[in-house]
Design a protein around this motif. Structure first.
Motif, PDB file in Angstrom:
ATOM      1  N   LYS A 211       1.031  -1.508   0.085  1.00  0.00           N
ATOM      2  CA  LYS A 211      -0.054  -0.364  -0.410  1.00  0.00           C
ATOM      3  C   LYS A 211       0.806   2.019   0.162  1.00  0.00           C
ATOM      4  O   LYS A 211       1.970   1.275   1.028  1.00  0.00           O
ATOM      5  CB  LYS A 211      -0.793  -0.149   1.640  1.00  0.00           C
ATOM      6  CG  LYS A 211      -1.977  -1.246   1.373  1.00  0.00           C
ATOM      7  CD  LYS A 211      -2.610  -1.249   2.388  1.00  0.00           C
ATOM      8  CE  LYS A 211      -3.502  -2.717   2.110  1.00  0.00           C
ATOM      9  NZ  LYS A 211      -4.870  -2.385   3.701  1.00  0.00           N
ATOM     10  N   LEU A 212       0.837   2.338  -0.568  1.00  0.00           N
ATOM     11  CA  LEU A 212       1.068   3.681  -0.610  1.00  0.00           C
ATOM     12  C   LEU A 212       0.046   4.614  -0.004  1.00  0.00           C
ATOM     13  O   LEU A 212       0.758   5.667   0.151  1.00  0.00           O
ATOM     14  CB  LEU A 212       1.373   3.842  -1.962  1.00  0.00           C
ATOM     15  CG  LEU A 212       1.835   3.138  -3.473  1.00  0.00           C
ATOM     16  CD1 LEU A 212       2.181   3.655  -4.682  1.00  0.00           C
ATOM     17  CD2 LEU A 212       3.666   2.715  -2.444  1.00  0.00           C
ATOM     18  N   ASP A 213      -0.758   4.014   0.707  1.00  0.00           N
ATOM     19  CA  ASP A 213      -1.599   5.629   1.632  1.00  0.00           C
ATOM     20  C   ASP A 213      -0.617   5.844   2.599  1.00  0.00           C
ATOM     21  O   ASP A 213       0.496   5.323   3.041  1.00  0.00           O
ATOM     22  CB  ASP A 213      -2.766   4.564   2.388  1.00  0.00           C
ATOM     23  CG  ASP A 213      -3.623   3.228   1.421  1.00  0.00           C
ATOM     24  OD1 ASP A 213      -3.752   3.818   0.152  1.00  0.00           O
ATOM     25  OD2 ASP A 213      -4.505   2.578   1.646  1.00  0.00           O
ATOM     26  N   PRO A 214      -1.320   7.124   3.330  1.00  0.00           N
ATOM     27  CA  PRO A 214      -0.455   7.235   4.306  1.00  0.00           C
ATOM     28  C   PRO A 214      -0.695   6.340   5.428  1.00  0.00           C
ATOM     29  O   PRO A 214      -1.576   6.026   5.379  1.00  0.00           O
ATOM     30  CB  PRO A 214      -1.368   8.768   4.956  1.00  0.00           C
ATOM     31  CG  PRO A 214      -1.907   9.048   2.950  1.00  0.00           C
ATOM     32  CD  PRO A 214      -2.124   7.618   2.693  1.00  0.00           C
ATOM     33  N   ILE A 215       0.574   6.450   6.720  1.00  0.00           N
ATOM     34  CA  ILE A 215       0.551   5.503   7.044  1.00  0.00           C
ATOM     35  C   ILE A 215       0.794   6.235   9.039  1.00  0.00           C
ATOM     36  O   ILE A 215       0.571   7.458   8.944  1.00  0.00           O
ATOM     37  CB  ILE A 215       1.602   4.737   7.734  1.00  0.00           C
ATOM     38  CG1 ILE A 215       2.511   3.865   6.112  1.00  0.00           C
ATOM     39  CG2 ILE A 215       1.768   3.988   8.761  1.00  0.00           C
ATOM     40  CD1 ILE A 215       3.235   3.825   5.858  1.00  0.00           C
ATOM     41  N   PRO A 216      -0.384   6.051   9.695  1.00  0.00           N
ATOM     42  CA  PRO A 216      -0.870   6.579  10.927  1.00  0.00           C
ATOM     43  C   PRO A 216       0.347   6.788  12.262  1.00  0.00           C
ATOM     44  O   PRO A 216       1.169   5.648  12.184  1.00  0.00           O
ATOM     45  CB  PRO A 216      -2.119   6.029  11.832  1.00  0.00           C
ATOM     46  CG  PRO A 216      -2.607   4.947  10.242  1.00  0.00           C
ATOM     47  CD  PRO A 216      -1.759   4.792   9.830  1.00  0.00           C
ATOM     48  N   ALA A 217       0.722   7.829  12.290  1.00  0.00           N
ATOM     49  CA  ALA A 217       2.113   7.935  12.910  1.00  0.00           C
ATOM     50  C   ALA A 217       2.045   7.144  14.812  1.00  0.00           C
ATOM     51  O   ALA A 217       3.695   6.957  15.099  1.00  0.00           O
ATOM     52  CB  ALA A 217       1.546   9.889  13.743  1.00  0.00           C
TER      53      ALA A 217
END
Length: 245
Positions: A211-217
């Protein structure tokens, strides 16, 4: 008589014109074939990683033909924020996780390697054990997306039934190899440790999880109890001498 001469001259000019066109056509065709061959034979350039991605993997280590470990895990990579997390799950024998001197019930339990801009921490979440393992001086920072720049092209290899391109680069502690598909999906990361006993470490990626989605901090949070230096911090191996181990 003049008409015959003019006709012969006309025919000659037409023949020359046709031959010239044929020659140009053949030359263009040969040039096209040559360029196509040159493009086809030119090795693909080393890829750059996307700035953010996550992917699951199956991990194996072996020394020669002897298996050392087999387990699953995951990578979380966020270079834009200079952070990463590499999960080596139950059964692991990762060389960063192992040997840090933590008092653990299970040294092969789940281990998370947490990276920020300057440091790497070893975290055993099930046992709430964590410590600082190394920093920028030891090379323990987040890999740049361009870490493969200048890598040697290895050709194609079939990995899990898929043709993948491979590249090789010399790292500080290992010879690193990266394989990916024509359209950029990761296939495998492999490292051969340059010091004895030269173990080989393979991460074969589950491409369906890429996946290239943003990753939660929160994925990259370092626990509050991770505030001590490892009893045995990780240190890079000494340089390998030519002809030595």
């Amino acid at each position: 008589m003049c008409f015959v001469v003019s006709l012969q001259s006309c025919i000659c000019k037409m023949s020359c014109f046709m031959l010239t066109n044929v020659n140009i056509t053949l030359l263009t065709w040969f040039l096209g074939v040559y360029v196509a061959q040159a493009v086809r034979l030119a090795p693909p350039q080393p890829p750059a990683w996307p700035a953010t991605f996550s992917v699951n993997f199956h991990e194996e280590q072996h020394i020669s033909f002897l298996p050392v470990s087999s387990n699953v895990g995951a990578w979380y990579y966020d270079f834009g924020n200079k952070r990463a997390r590499f999960d080596h799950l139950q059964g692991q024998r990762d060389n960063f996780c192992q040997g840090r001197g933590l008092k653990l019930k299970d040294t092969r339990g789940d281990c998370h390697l947490l990276f920020n801009n300057t440091d790497m921490f070893v975290h055993y979440p099930r046992e709430r054990q964590c410590c600082w393992a190394c920093g920028a001086v030891e090379g323990c920072t987040v890999l740049k997306p361009t870490w493969l720049a200048g890598a040697k092209y290895l050709g194609q290899e079939t990995i899990n039934g898929t043709f993948c391109h491979g590249w090789e680069v010399q790292g500080a502690a290992a010879v690193d190899r990266w394989y990916q598909t024509e359209d950029g999906l990761p296939c495998r990361y492999s490292e051969r440790i340059i010091y004895w006993p030269h173990s080989v470490h393979n991460f074969t990626f589950n491409r369906s999880t890429y996946k290239l989605d943003p990753i939660p901090a929160s994925v990259f949070d370092v626990p509050d109890y991770c505030n001590v230096i490892c009893p045995k911090p990780w240190r890079p191996p000494p340089p390998v001498m030519e002809g030595g181990q």
